[in-house]
Design an enzyme around this catalytic site. Sequence first.
Site, PDB file in Angstrom:
ATOM      1  N   HIS A 171       0.802  -1.232   0.000  1.00 46.49           N
ATOM      2  CA  HIS A 171       0.000   0.000   0.000  1.00 46.49           C
ATOM      3  C   HIS A 171       0.831   1.277   0.000  1.00 46.49           C
ATOM      4  CE1 HIS A 171       0.983  -0.155   4.271  1.00 46.49           C
ATOM      5  NE2 HIS A 171       0.665   1.116   4.328  1.00 46.49           N
TER       6      HIS A 171
HETATM    7  C1  UD1 Z   1      -2.201   5.148   6.130  1.00 43.23           C
HETATM    8  C2  UD1 Z   1      -0.914   5.630   6.796  1.00 43.23           C
HETATM    9  C3  UD1 Z   1       0.158   4.564   6.630  1.00 43.23           C
HETATM   10  C4  UD1 Z   1      -0.330   3.218   7.140  1.00 43.23           C
HETATM   11  C5  UD1 Z   1      -1.624   2.865   6.421  1.00 43.23           C
HETATM   12  C6  UD1 Z   1      -2.186   1.546   6.856  1.00 43.23           C
HETATM   13  C7  UD1 Z   1      -0.455   8.041   6.762  1.00 43.23           C
HETATM   14  C8  UD1 Z   1       0.375   9.079   6.141  1.00 43.23           C
HETATM   15  N1  UD1 Z   1      -0.403   6.825   6.181  1.00 43.23           N
HETATM   16  O1  UD1 Z   1      -1.937   5.041   4.742  1.00 43.23           O
HETATM   17  O2  UD1 Z   1       1.290   4.941   7.379  1.00 43.23           O
HETATM   18  O3  UD1 Z   1       0.655   2.243   6.896  1.00 43.23           O
HETATM   19  O4  UD1 Z   1      -2.575   3.907   6.676  1.00 43.23           O
HETATM   20  O5  UD1 Z   1      -3.301   1.226   6.107  1.00 43.23           O
HETATM   21  O6  UD1 Z   1      -1.133   8.297   7.725  1.00 43.23           O
HETATM   22  N2  UD1 Z   1      -9.528   4.481   2.167  1.00 43.23           N
HETATM   23  C9  UD1 Z   1     -10.672   3.732   2.071  1.00 43.23           C
HETATM   24  N3  UD1 Z   1     -11.211   3.273   3.240  1.00 43.23           N
HETATM   25  C10 UD1 Z   1     -10.690   3.537   4.455  1.00 43.23           C
HETATM   26  C11 UD1 Z   1      -9.532   4.316   4.524  1.00 43.23           C
HETATM   27  C12 UD1 Z   1      -8.949   4.766   3.371  1.00 43.23           C
HETATM   28  O7  UD1 Z   1     -11.169   3.462   1.004  1.00 43.23           O
HETATM   29  O8  UD1 Z   1     -11.257   3.098   5.460  1.00 43.23           O
HETATM   30  C13 UD1 Z   1      -8.908   4.961   0.949  1.00 43.23           C
HETATM   31  C14 UD1 Z   1      -9.080   6.444   0.811  1.00 43.23           C
HETATM   32  O9  UD1 Z   1      -9.797   6.721  -0.336  1.00 43.23           O
HETATM   33  C15 UD1 Z   1      -7.689   7.032   0.755  1.00 43.23           C
HETATM   34  C16 UD1 Z   1      -6.773   5.830   0.607  1.00 43.23           C
HETATM   35  O10 UD1 Z   1      -7.528   4.682   0.998  1.00 43.23           O
HETATM   36  O11 UD1 Z   1      -7.529   7.915  -0.297  1.00 43.23           O
HETATM   37  C17 UD1 Z   1      -5.557   5.957   1.488  1.00 43.23           C
HETATM   38  O12 UD1 Z   1      -5.930   6.198   2.865  1.00 43.23           O
HETATM   39  P1  UD1 Z   1      -5.016   7.149   3.798  1.00 43.23           P
HETATM   40  O13 UD1 Z   1      -5.517   7.122   5.192  1.00 43.23           O
HETATM   41  O14 UD1 Z   1      -4.890   8.471   3.162  1.00 43.23           O
HETATM   42  O15 UD1 Z   1      -3.581   6.501   3.721  1.00 43.23           O
HETATM   43  P2  UD1 Z   1      -3.113   4.985   3.685  1.00 43.23           P
HETATM   44  O16 UD1 Z   1      -2.507   4.721   2.378  1.00 43.23           O
HETATM   45  O17 UD1 Z   1      -4.193   4.063   4.161  1.00 43.23           O
END
Ligand code: UD1
Length: 383
Positions: free
Chosen positions: A209
């Site tokens: 990811h």
């Molecule tokens: C975040 C953390 C990362 C951690 C990871 C674990 C930061 C900078 N990054 O990254 O360190 O390893 O979480 O998963 O804080 N989304 C969904 N459903 C959800 C949550 C997110 O669909 O419940 C999608 C969103 O559209 C978003 C993307 O996933 O754009 C990424 O989510 P985000 O929280 O921005 O960062 P992660 O890549 O999950």
Amino acid sequence: MVSQHRIYLVAGARPNFMKIAPLWHEFEASVEFVPTIVHTGQHYDYEMSEVFFEELKLPEPDHFLDVGSGTHGHQTGEALVAIEDLLIEARPDMVIVVGDVNSTLAATLAAVKLHRPVAHVEAGLRSFDRSMPEEINRVLTDSVADLLLVSEPSGLENLKAEGVDQDRMHLVGNLMIDSLKSNLDAISHKGTYRKMDLTAKEYGLVTLHRPCNVDSEQALQTIVELLKMGASRRPLVFPIHPRTVKALEKHQMREQVEAIDRLHLTDPLGYFDFVNLMMHASWVMTDSGGIQEETTWLGVPCITLRDNTERPLTVDRGTNILTGLDLEGVKRALAHVAEFDVEKYSPPSLWDGETAGRVADVISSYLREGVAGSDMDGGRKDT
Ligand code: UD1
């Protein structure tokens, strides 16, 4: 009667939940503390959040801030404002933040500016790679948190090199392993790998990811090659993170991945199912931080598709191999993991399932020494 310490535990994203769970249980069982859970809502899907609360026997969060997704500035800013509002009102005796996600930094900034003491669990870890958002979050959080609770010796070395006072840092061990160890029976009973018709130690498990691995088309093409190569050797299970799904769809590569023979794609899995798959896997291929540690405790070989790690203990113990996103490097690592001998292996000594107790002891002494008063100005050691 001695007044109870009101502790705010902040979590936002999937890897935070298994770190706050042992702390919540520890504090809840003690007469000295009253824990409160603040969920920023950075992760909000059932399988990214709620299932962890159910399995780890956490109550519903006391406060859900509904921050959601967005750019880093947006997400961190929303969380900062929401947590600040909450802390102005609640004025807890201590705020505990875990890990390195945007919610960690937001809560730390909000709390220190309100002179609420902050303890950072998993302090001192450094990848020395400032292109990673998590590295920025780590460095900034550690520079202002009051108590730095460290999971492995490299954390102490890094903090010392940054000139941090010795009395701010404490080597406490790894909270994530508390969750793993205390739930091991329930995890074993899940039988997830059998339900997927897999044979123990005859399949690989993949998670990906990190932005650097999934956000560009070029990186995704290498991932597709890696998946094909891996699946040609063993069945692979690949629970896909929402970020990775989005990236594959954006670059029209999802069908290509779905067509790979012997690759089992799944939605993100709950904690028990995922750890069950991890403990019975022949090897794990990942870019996660926490999985490098969990495999180190379980004695399962882990191939980390990154050029660096903030968790060097996992490499020193021999379970973790860093390959970067490199097909030839992964092939060499696969040859190497075949020789890994779990019988001769023992996990790091402080990763013993007792970390929450040590954290509680450190926080108890800190608060009893009176360095954290209850008024807005008197709370910080250095004020
Ligand atoms: C975040 C953390 C990362 C951690 C990871 C674990 C930061 C900078 N990054 O990254 O360190 O390893 O979480 O998963 O804080 N989304 C969904 N459903 C959800 C949550 C997110 O669909 O419940 C999608 C969103 O559209 C978003 C993307 O996933 O754009 C990424 O989510 P985000 O929280 O921005 O960062 P992660 O890549 O999950």
